[in-house]
Structure formats: C-alpha cells, structure tokens
Design a protein around this motif. Structure first.
Motif, PDB file in Angstrom:
ATOM      1  N   ILE A 107      -9.937  -2.349  28.812  1.00  0.00           N
ATOM      2  CA  ILE A 107      -8.897  -0.790  27.676  1.00  0.00           C
ATOM      3  C   ILE A 107     -10.270  -0.580  26.808  1.00  0.00           C
ATOM      4  O   ILE A 107     -10.934   0.895  26.989  1.00  0.00           O
ATOM      5  CB  ILE A 107      -7.462  -2.153  27.135  1.00  0.00           C
ATOM      6  CG1 ILE A 107      -6.688  -2.120  28.101  1.00  0.00           C
ATOM      7  CG2 ILE A 107      -7.724  -0.884  26.002  1.00  0.00           C
ATOM      8  CD1 ILE A 107      -6.015  -3.108  26.955  1.00  0.00           C
ATOM      9  N   SER A 108     -11.121  -1.678  26.565  1.00  0.00           N
ATOM     10  CA  SER A 108     -12.428  -1.013  25.894  1.00  0.00           C
ATOM     11  C   SER A 108     -13.985  -1.263  26.812  1.00  0.00           C
ATOM     12  O   SER A 108     -14.734  -0.325  26.662  1.00  0.00           O
ATOM     13  CB  SER A 108     -12.233  -2.223  24.854  1.00  0.00           C
ATOM     14  OG  SER A 108     -13.082  -3.013  25.249  1.00  0.00           O
TER      15      SER A 108
ATOM     16  N   ARG B 226      -4.600 -12.434  23.525  1.00  0.00           N
ATOM     17  CA  ARG B 226      -3.369 -11.669  23.677  1.00  0.00           C
ATOM     18  C   ARG B 226      -2.280 -12.007  24.489  1.00  0.00           C
ATOM     19  O   ARG B 226      -1.466 -12.189  24.805  1.00  0.00           O
ATOM     20  CB  ARG B 226      -3.727  -9.987  23.474  1.00  0.00           C
ATOM     21  CG  ARG B 226      -2.656  -9.638  23.245  1.00  0.00           C
ATOM     22  CD  ARG B 226      -2.931  -8.628  23.064  1.00  0.00           C
ATOM     23  NE  ARG B 226      -3.447  -8.156  21.456  1.00  0.00           N
ATOM     24  CZ  ARG B 226      -3.611  -6.849  20.556  1.00  0.00           C
ATOM     25  NH1 ARG B 226      -3.421  -5.965  21.024  1.00  0.00           N
ATOM     26  NH2 ARG B 226      -4.171  -7.536  19.469  1.00  0.00           N
TER      27      ARG B 226
ATOM     28  N   MET C 278      -0.523  -4.470  28.857  1.00  0.00           N
ATOM     29  CA  MET C 278      -0.821  -5.732  29.249  1.00  0.00           C
ATOM     30  C   MET C 278       0.067  -6.393  29.476  1.00  0.00           C
ATOM     31  O   MET C 278       0.178  -7.209  30.803  1.00  0.00           O
ATOM     32  CB  MET C 278      -1.825  -6.434  27.971  1.00  0.00           C
ATOM     33  CG  MET C 278      -3.024  -6.101  28.144  1.00  0.00           C
ATOM     34  SD  MET C 278      -4.145  -6.556  26.456  1.00  0.00           S
ATOM     35  CE  MET C 278      -4.288  -8.009  26.767  1.00  0.00           C
TER      36      MET C 278
ATOM     37  N   GLN D  65      -7.457   5.690  23.423  1.00  0.00           N
ATOM     38  CA  GLN D  65      -7.926   5.482  22.465  1.00  0.00           C
ATOM     39  C   GLN D  65      -9.434   4.895  22.579  1.00  0.00           C
ATOM     40  O   GLN D  65     -10.365   4.770  21.329  1.00  0.00           O
ATOM     41  CB  GLN D  65      -7.384   4.901  21.432  1.00  0.00           C
ATOM     42  CG  GLN D  65      -7.408   3.406  21.366  1.00  0.00           C
ATOM     43  CD  GLN D  65      -6.089   2.777  21.515  1.00  0.00           C
ATOM     44  OE1 GLN D  65      -5.931   3.559  23.060  1.00  0.00           O
ATOM     45  NE2 GLN D  65      -5.860   1.668  21.554  1.00  0.00           N
ATOM     46  N   LYS D  66     -10.099   4.375  23.449  1.00  0.00           N
ATOM     47  CA  LYS D  66     -11.166   4.084  23.442  1.00  0.00           C
ATOM     48  C   LYS D  66     -12.219   4.638  24.172  1.00  0.00           C
ATOM     49  O   LYS D  66     -13.188   5.491  23.882  1.00  0.00           O
ATOM     50  CB  LYS D  66     -11.050   2.762  24.312  1.00  0.00           C
ATOM     51  CG  LYS D  66     -10.012   1.520  23.636  1.00  0.00           C
ATOM     52  CD  LYS D  66     -10.610   0.370  22.684  1.00  0.00           C
ATOM     53  CE  LYS D  66      -9.776   0.006  21.887  1.00  0.00           C
ATOM     54  NZ  LYS D  66      -8.894  -1.085  21.946  1.00  0.00           N
TER      55      LYS D  66
ATOM     56  N   SER E  52       0.972   1.564  23.593  1.00  0.00           N
ATOM     57  CA  SER E  52      -0.647   1.175  23.259  1.00  0.00           C
ATOM     58  C   SER E  52      -1.486   0.310  24.571  1.00  0.00           C
ATOM     59  O   SER E  52      -0.754  -0.335  25.680  1.00  0.00           O
ATOM     60  CB  SER E  52      -0.727   0.498  22.206  1.00  0.00           C
ATOM     61  OG  SER E  52      -1.105  -0.870  22.159  1.00  0.00           O
ATOM     62  N   GLY E  53      -2.290  -0.315  24.621  1.00  0.00           N
ATOM     63  CA  GLY E  53      -2.970  -0.671  26.071  1.00  0.00           C
ATOM     64  C   GLY E  53      -2.330  -2.226  25.679  1.00  0.00           C
ATOM     65  O   GLY E  53      -1.950  -2.687  26.892  1.00  0.00           O
ATOM     66  N   THR E  54      -1.696  -2.841  24.408  1.00  0.00           N
ATOM     67  CA  THR E  54      -1.171  -3.672  24.752  1.00  0.00           C
ATOM     68  C   THR E  54       0.646  -4.347  25.866  1.00  0.00           C
ATOM     69  O   THR E  54       0.776  -4.478  26.167  1.00  0.00           O
ATOM     70  CB  THR E  54      -0.904  -4.658  23.505  1.00  0.00           C
ATOM     71  OG1 THR E  54      -1.851  -4.817  23.028  1.00  0.00           O
ATOM     72  CG2 THR E  54      -0.204  -5.727  23.638  1.00  0.00           C
TER      73      THR E  54
ATOM     74  N   ASN F 165     -14.554  -6.165  28.344  1.00  0.00           N
ATOM     75  CA  ASN F 165     -14.686  -6.330  27.566  1.00  0.00           C
ATOM     76  C   ASN F 165     -14.278  -6.961  26.282  1.00  0.00           C
ATOM     77  O   ASN F 165     -13.064  -7.415  26.294  1.00  0.00           O
ATOM     78  CB  ASN F 165     -15.185  -4.431  26.989  1.00  0.00           C
ATOM     79  CG  ASN F 165     -16.455  -4.721  26.149  1.00  0.00           C
ATOM     80  OD1 ASN F 165     -16.764  -4.977  25.789  1.00  0.00           O
ATOM     81  ND2 ASN F 165     -15.729  -4.033  24.897  1.00  0.00           N
TER      82      ASN F 165
ATOM     83  N   ASP G 176      -8.452  -6.353  32.002  1.00  0.00           N
ATOM     84  CA  ASP G 176      -7.804  -5.695  30.682  1.00  0.00           C
ATOM     85  C   ASP G 176      -9.791  -4.967  30.517  1.00  0.00           C
ATOM     86  O   ASP G 176     -10.124  -5.406  29.670  1.00  0.00           O
ATOM     87  CB  ASP G 176      -7.636  -7.109  29.337  1.00  0.00           C
ATOM     88  CG  ASP G 176      -7.743  -5.933  28.552  1.00  0.00           C
ATOM     89  OD1 ASP G 176      -8.220  -4.522  28.338  1.00  0.00           O
ATOM     90  OD2 ASP G 176      -7.876  -6.728  27.079  1.00  0.00           O
TER      91      ASP G 176
ATOM     92  N   GLN H  58      -9.962 -10.561  30.468  1.00  0.00           N
ATOM     93  CA  GLN H  58     -10.906  -8.812  29.853  1.00  0.00           C
ATOM     94  C   GLN H  58     -12.077  -8.808  30.081  1.00  0.00           C
ATOM     95  O   GLN H  58     -13.094  -9.835  31.155  1.00  0.00           O
ATOM     96  CB  GLN H  58     -11.538  -9.265  28.333  1.00  0.00           C
ATOM     97  CG  GLN H  58      -9.803  -9.090  27.398  1.00  0.00           C
ATOM     98  CD  GLN H  58      -9.000  -9.607  26.962  1.00  0.00           C
ATOM     99  OE1 GLN H  58      -9.252 -10.883  27.483  1.00  0.00           O
ATOM    100  NE2 GLN H  58      -7.710  -8.944  27.850  1.00  0.00           N
TER     101      GLN H  58
ATOM    102  N   PHE I  24      -8.377 -10.578  22.253  1.00  0.00           N
ATOM    103  CA  PHE I  24      -7.479 -10.228  23.232  1.00  0.00           C
ATOM    104  C   PHE I  24      -7.267 -11.153  24.430  1.00  0.00           C
ATOM    105  O   PHE I  24      -6.670 -10.998  24.880  1.00  0.00           O
ATOM    106  CB  PHE I  24      -8.992  -8.968  23.838  1.00  0.00           C
ATOM    107  CG  PHE I  24      -8.422  -7.751  22.642  1.00  0.00           C
ATOM    108  CD1 PHE I  24      -7.178  -7.276  22.185  1.00  0.00           C
ATOM    109  CD2 PHE I  24      -9.682  -7.505  21.883  1.00  0.00           C
ATOM    110  CE1 PHE I  24      -6.906  -6.636  21.580  1.00  0.00           C
ATOM    111  CE2 PHE I  24     -10.009  -6.705  21.247  1.00  0.00           C
ATOM    112  CZ  PHE I  24      -8.454  -5.675  20.497  1.00  0.00           C
TER     113      PHE I  24
ATOM    114  N   THR J  27     -13.495  -7.428  22.826  1.00  0.00           N
ATOM    115  CA  THR J  27     -13.401  -6.330  21.795  1.00  0.00           C
ATOM    116  C   THR J  27     -13.836  -6.871  20.758  1.00  0.00           C
ATOM    117  O   THR J  27     -14.421  -5.947  19.726  1.00  0.00           O
ATOM    118  CB  THR J  27     -12.785  -4.637  21.417  1.00  0.00           C
ATOM    119  OG1 THR J  27     -12.657  -4.979  23.231  1.00  0.00           O
ATOM    120  CG2 THR J  27     -13.199  -4.061  21.444  1.00  0.00           C
TER     121      THR J  27
HETATM  122  C1  LIG Z   1      -8.133  -2.272  22.233  1.00  0.00           C
HETATM  123  C2  LIG Z   1      -7.636  -3.486  23.187  1.00  0.00           C
HETATM  124  C3  LIG Z   1      -6.687  -3.698  23.294  1.00  0.00           C
HETATM  125  C4  LIG Z   1      -5.286  -3.253  23.263  1.00  0.00           C
HETATM  126  O1  LIG Z   1      -5.136  -2.399  22.124  1.00  0.00           O
HETATM  127  P1  LIG Z   1      -3.853  -1.375  21.677  1.00  0.00           P
HETATM  128  O2  LIG Z   1      -3.594  -1.973  20.042  1.00  0.00           O
HETATM  129  O3  LIG Z   1      -2.164  -2.192  22.098  1.00  0.00           O
HETATM  130  O4  LIG Z   1      -3.778  -0.665  21.821  1.00  0.00           O
HETATM  131  C5  LIG Z   1      -6.845  -5.184  24.322  1.00  0.00           C
HETATM  132  N1  LIG Z   1      -7.191  -5.548  24.810  1.00  0.00           N
HETATM  133  C6  LIG Z   1      -8.566  -4.696  24.996  1.00  0.00           C
HETATM  134  C7  LIG Z   1      -9.885  -5.836  25.157  1.00  0.00           C
HETATM  135  C8  LIG Z   1      -8.765  -3.910  23.627  1.00  0.00           C
HETATM  136  O5  LIG Z   1     -10.619  -3.618  23.547  1.00  0.00           O
END
Ligand SMILES: *Cc1c(COP(=O)(O)O)cnc(C)c1O
Length: 384
Positions: A176-177, A99, A74, A199-200, A69-71, A145, A174, A143, A96, A147
C-alpha cells in the motif's frame, strides 16, 4: 520562530505517509460528477485505469479496483484466499503487520506469526523458523513497506525463501505504501496477491484500493461466506469494466489523471525519483544530529527519525501542525512519542520535501534541540 496565529499566510501541508498531497490537475478531474457508471463510456474508462495500473504493479494481470481504504483490500485478500482453519504465516514487524495478524485471527486462520522488533527487517533465520513450524501453509502475508516504522523489507529475498520451503504457499504482499517508492515486480517475483491504495504513492484522496491476483491465486479463491468483497464476482464483472457496486467515480477520474502521467514517466523513473528524495532526506536528518530509526533497510517512502533526548515527540508533532501548518506523523502504539515520520511519497518534488525538512528544523529548534539551523536543508540540497 513560530508564525503569528491565526494567519492567512500559514499554508497547511501534508508530510505524513498517507494521505499524500493531491496534485491540482487530479483534484480538478475529481470535480466532474456527470459520469454514470453503467455506461459503455465508463466501462472503457474503468478498464483503462486497470490497464494503466497493471504495469506499475509489475504484472500482466489486470488488478481489481475496490471502493475501500487499503485495509478493505487486505480483508478481501484474507477472505478470498483463505478458509477457516487454514494454516498461514504472517510477518509482523509493526502496526500494519499486526493488521494482517488481526485479520487472520478474526477469520480463524491458524497463524504462525513472525514477530520482528519494530524498526527491523526479519532475518533469514526468523523466517526459517516459521517456515519449518508450518506444515502446509496456504498463504504468507507480509508488507513491502512497514509504514509504522519506515522499514522496507527485502521482499524478493523473503519470497524466494518462502517459495523454496513451500512452493504452493500463496505470497500476499501489502504494498500500500511501497508501490511507486520501491521496485516491486509481481509477475517476475512470483507474488500471488499485490495490494495498494490511492492515498499513498498515487497522490489521490483515500477511497480506492487495488488488488492484483496471479493466475494461481485466481484458481485458489475459496468459498468462504462473503458479500461486498467477492473477488470472483469482481474479476468477472471488471473484465468488462463493471464493478459489482457503485465505484468511487470521481476518485477514479483523479486516479486516471495521475495514472496517465505515471505511465508516461515509467515505473522505473518513478522509483528512481523516490530513491533520490529518500537518500537526500536521510542525509538531511544526519546533518541535523538526528538518528534514523531503522538501522537497516530504510524506506524510500518515508524517513523515520528518533525524537532527540529532551524533546517531547507528541508535542513536536502538534507544534509543527499548529505553528507551521506541517503535518508529519508521530509514532503509533509502542513508538508513540518516540519517533517522527516524514514522508516523501506520492506526487511530490524536491521543494516539497525541502519545506518539510525546513519545518522540522524550525520545530526542533523551538523545542530545544541544538543543531545548526539550515544544516538539514543544506545537506538535502547538496545530496541532490
Ligand atoms: C496506509 C497503509 C495501509 C492501509 O490503511 P488504510 O487506512 O486502510 O488505507 C495498510 N498497510 C500499509 C503498509 C499502509 O501504509
């Protein structure tokens, strides 16, 4: 107003900022499980995914594709670009950003954290304070965005500010979104590590994460203990289309289907589409007498509204799912019950978003919010 339950006529629809809806052709492409990943056919396939993805990330550097997944991407960035004890700067304005903070703490970096109130973008003064406090930061984590709040940071301005104070500091973003919804020019802006996930913005099920490294970042990979997320190893293998471990083959097939179309459309058009949907959605929310949560810098990926007085935010999210099949996202942590996030990210069109707005109008009305039913959908269509 709620539909009769249980009903075969209630369709489930996703309006949350990931996972986003998967287009039919991409879903079908993911059904073929006959491809083996240690073949020349697959190596070429994998390479073409990397080649199609690079321009969407605004870079000539071919991205690494990870099964995670995106994490995961990261974590790979922190593990491969820092060493224990390194000084880093972390921009934290939501779930995030937090995170990044947690990852850097876990991997024993010395972090200067820029705490930004949730819903806001950082001011130049806030960034300046951290840049002054840091002696020789190895990396700046942010980030594009955020999210959890629906704020898109002024990425390019922030990068310029960091580069001016600390030219050697690696810039890790990041997106990701953020990718597909906003302009992000990795090479032109001097981003050293740009991250996204399937998935984004791509409308592919969760499980693929992407990470592009600048030439400078590639030279600065550290030798921390690591195994699964070893970017040196991945860069070497993926240059020939070989991932170190078994890749998510079927997801890559779905991904390739979407990439071909995004590539044919062009990233500028993709961003323009999201911008248009976001502008119209904000007009709809205002017409529904709702307040937008971000006061400035609203995202093109999702629209965040403050749950109106007298409405229970958690109940609203559950009500929409149970009675209208509509999945929106609520708030996390300090924003729990206080906001609703409606996404317009990924492979969605105006009528998808219109449905989400209509569901929100119905749900809010059921729970006592007084506004003219249809005001939101009308404003949305007019704004388009
Ligand atoms: C969705 C998202 C993530 C990653 O989340 P996962 O659940 O690990 O895919 C990280 N950063 C941002 C800004 C996100 O929108």
């Amino acid at each position: 107003m709620p539909m009769t339950k249980p009903s075969m006529f209630m369709k489930k629809r996703l309006f949350c900022p990931g996972p986003t809806p998967v287009p039919m052709d991409a879903a079908i492409a993911g059904l073929d499980s006959s491809l083996y990943h240690r073949t020349d056919e697959f190596y070429r396939y994998f390479q073409s995914c990397r080649e199609l993805l690079a321009p969407l990330m605004g870079t000539a550097q071919l991205p690494v594709i990870l099964t995670a997944s995106g994490t995961g991407a990261m974590e790979a960035a922190v593990v491969n670009l820092t060493a224990a004890g390194d000084e880093v700067i972390v921009l934290n304005g939501g779930k995030f950003g937090d995170r990044w903070r947690g990852l850097c703490e876990q991997y024993q970096c010395k972090s200067h954290v820029i705490d930004v109130p949730w819903g806001a973008a950082p001011t130049t003064a806030q960034i300046e304070t951290a840049l002054k406090a840091a002696q020789k930061p190895r990396a700046f984590f942010m980030q594009a965005n955020e999210t959890s709040t629906g704020v898109f940071y002024p990425v390019h301005d922030i990068i310029k500010q960091v580069q001016k104070a600390h030219p050697d500091c690696l810039i890790v973003v990041d997106a990701i979104s953020g990718l597909c919804a906003h302009e992000l020019k990795m090479d032109a802006w001097g981003i050293d590590c740009l991250i996204s996930a399937s998935q984004k913005g791509f409308g592919v099920p969760p499980g693929l994460a992407f990470l592009s490294l600048s030439a400078r970042a590639e030279k600065n990979l550290t030798d921390r203990p690591k195994f699964y997320f070893d970017l040196k190893r991945e860069l070497k293998g993926q240059a020939g289309g070989r991932s170190a471990w078994t890749p998510a083959i079927t997801l890559l097939q779905s991904f390739k289907t979407v990439l071909d179309q995004l590539h044919a459309t062009g990233i500028d058009q993709v961003v323009a589409h999201h911008t248009r949907l976001a502008n119209a959605t904000r007009a709809a929310m205002t017409a529904m007498d709702l307040s937008l949560f971000p006061k400035t810098h609203p995202s093109n990926a999702l629209t965040t509204i403050i749950v109106p007085q007298g409405v229970d935010g958690k109940k609203l999210v559950a009500h929409l799912r149970e009675n209208y099949g509509a999945t929106v996202a609520g708030g996390q942590d300090q924003l729990s019950g206080k906001i609703v996030r409606l996404a317009h990210l990924g492979i969605v069109d105006q009528f998808d978003v219109l449905t989400g707005i209509a569901a929100l109008e119905c749900g809010l009305r059921d729970l006592g919010h007084k506004s003219d039913l249809g005001a939101g959908t009308r404003a949305f269509l007019r704004a388009l």
